[in-house]
Design an enzyme around this catalytic site. Structure first.
Site, PDB file in Angstrom:
ATOM      1  CG  HIS A  34       6.007   7.249 -16.494  1.00 45.62           C
ATOM      2  ND1 HIS A  34       5.152   8.331 -16.493  1.00 45.62           N
ATOM      3  CD2 HIS A  34       5.747   6.587 -15.342  1.00 45.62           C
ATOM      4  CE1 HIS A  34       4.399   8.304 -15.431  1.00 45.62           C
ATOM      5  NE2 HIS A  34       4.747   7.262 -14.696  1.00 45.62           N
ATOM      6  N   GLY A  36       4.861  10.798 -18.046  1.00 46.89           N
ATOM      7  CA  GLY A  36       4.001  11.488 -17.076  1.00 46.89           C
ATOM      8  C   GLY A  36       4.838  12.354 -16.146  1.00 46.89           C
ATOM      9  CG  HIS A  37       7.580  10.584 -13.344  1.00 44.51           C
ATOM     10  ND1 HIS A  37       7.641   9.280 -13.744  1.00 44.51           N
ATOM     11  CD2 HIS A  37       7.144  10.575 -12.062  1.00 44.51           C
ATOM     12  CE1 HIS A  37       7.265   8.496 -12.748  1.00 44.51           C
ATOM     13  NE2 HIS A  37       6.938   9.257 -11.715  1.00 44.51           N
ATOM     14  CD  GLN A  61       4.379   6.518  -1.144  1.00 43.19           C
ATOM     15  OE1 GLN A  61       4.883   7.576  -0.779  1.00 43.19           O
ATOM     16  NE2 GLN A  61       3.762   6.410  -2.299  1.00 43.19           N
ATOM     17  CG  ASP A 150      -0.884   8.611  -8.597  1.00 41.94           C
ATOM     18  OD1 ASP A 150      -1.090   7.400  -8.578  1.00 41.94           O
ATOM     19  OD2 ASP A 150       0.154   9.118  -9.045  1.00 41.94           O
ATOM     20  CD  GLN A 153       0.073  10.670  -4.674  1.00 42.58           C
ATOM     21  OE1 GLN A 153       0.507   9.706  -4.083  1.00 42.58           O
ATOM     22  NE2 GLN A 153       0.680  11.172  -5.737  1.00 42.58           N
TER      23      GLN A 153
HETATM   24  O1  PAF Z   1       2.964   9.689  -6.498  1.00 45.64           O
HETATM   25  C1  PAF Z   1       4.050   9.286  -6.030  1.00 45.64           C
HETATM   26  O2  PAF Z   1       4.988   8.920  -6.758  1.00 45.64           O
HETATM   27  C2  PAF Z   1       4.238   9.257  -4.519  1.00 45.64           C
HETATM   28  O3  PAF Z   1       3.085   8.845  -3.872  1.00 45.64           O
HETATM   29  C3  PAF Z   1       4.759  10.590  -3.937  1.00 45.64           C
HETATM   30  C4  PAF Z   1       3.738  11.709  -4.116  1.00 45.64           C
HETATM   31  C5  PAF Z   1       6.055  10.965  -4.607  1.00 45.64           C
HETATM   32  C6  PAF Z   1       5.010  10.438  -2.428  1.00 45.64           C
HETATM   33  O4  PAF Z   1       5.994   9.486  -2.169  1.00 45.64           O
END
Ligand code: PAF
EC number: 6.3.2.1
Length: 281
Positions: A34, A36-37, A61, A150, A153
């Site tokens: 999206h 954001g990416h 994960q 995130d 994260q």
């Molecule tokens: O943020 C994400 O999409 C995931 O947690 C990541 C950092 C790609 C790790 O799989």
């Protein structure tokens, strides 16, 4: 843009680039891009000579009860979008490439991974740090790009980078939002019309918290109660937590002071959503 699926081939390509003195930027992703990416990719494109995007839905994960199997995937669309932004390498390894059958090693950041999202997803961050550490070792980037959406994260990865002496810079890019304020997420695609409508209360509650702070409120509990009231008014939205905490240590705060993270997680229907804002007092 080259699409590469093996570690060996990616390393060979990047070692040539490195020999030519080029800086390498990495954007780790799980795909279904999206805005954001794309913002992360654009930022890397501006700052680095070589841009690598990893596209890998990392099984370690996800808990068995979570959405690994149904996580949205659309490789052809992702490929087109990454190419349009000017990505040089799209790395999409298989599970067999990333985790050998006898894989035994995990990277685990302690304490800060038990709070916020870690309280309900106890193994999540161990999976994230393991795969991100592997990607850092495979790509050896000068800079790695992550979204502020995130927030936990980012804190966890920064700690891992500090503790394990990874030689790279973490760049954090502001949360991309839909026009009405909903934080962009690959999971938004699962929302029904009514859930999408009601999910807006999450960003609105954060905005309301900011307004309260701007008008002088400093007591964390009072702010949380106001946010809870708003969120409870939406029957399809089930709040998991609101945290008002120190932006770096994630320790809960009773008063807003310094750099404060206000983060929340909730389910809209079955879809787990997160959002946050950082207040600089
Ligand atoms: O943020 C994400 O999409 C995931 O947690 C990541 C950092 C790609 C790790 O799989």
């Amino acid at each position: 843009m080259k699409v590469i699926s093996t570690i060996k081939e990616l390393r060979a390509e990047l070692s040539k680039e490195r020999q030519e003195g080029k800086t390498i930027g990495l954007i780790p992703t799980m795909g279904y891009f999206h805005q954001g990416h794309l913002e992360l990719m654009r930022r890397a494109r501006e700052e680095c000579a070589v841009v690598v995007v990893s596209l890998y839905v990392n099984p370690t994960q996800f808990a068995p009860s979570e959405d690994f199997e149904s996580y949205p995937r659309d490789f052809e669309r992702d490929k087109r979008l990454a190419e349009n932004v000017g990505v040089d390498y799209l790395f999409c390894p298989s599970n067999a490439e990333m985790y050998l059958p006898n894989h035994l090693t995990y990277v685990e950041v302690e304490k800060i991974t038990n709070k916020l999202c870690g309280a309900s997803r106890p193994h999540h961050f161990k999976g994230v740090t393991t795969v991100v550490a592997k990607l850092f070792n495979i790509v050896k980037p000068d800079k790695a790009y992550f979204g502020q959406k995130d927030a936990q994260q980012v804190v966890v990865i920064r700690k891992m980078v500090e503790d394990l002496n990874f030689d790279l810079e973490i760049v954090v890019v502001p949360t991309a939002r839909e026009e009405d304020g909903l934080a962009m997420s690959s999971r938004n695609t699962y929302l029904s019309a009514v859930e999408r409508e009601e999910a807006l209360v999450l960003s609105k509650s954060l905005q309301h918290a900011k307004e309260l702070i701007d008008s002088g409120e400093r007591i964390a509990q009072k702010i949380k109660e106001e946010m809870q009231k708003l969120i409870k008014s939406k029957p399809h939205v089930n709040l998991e937590y609101i945290s008002i905490c120190d932006h770096k240590t994630l320790e809960e705060l009773s008063r807003i002071e310094g750099e404060t993270l206000i983060a929340l997680a909730a389910k809209a229907g079955k879809v787990r959503l997160i959002d946050n804002i950082v207040i600089r007092d």
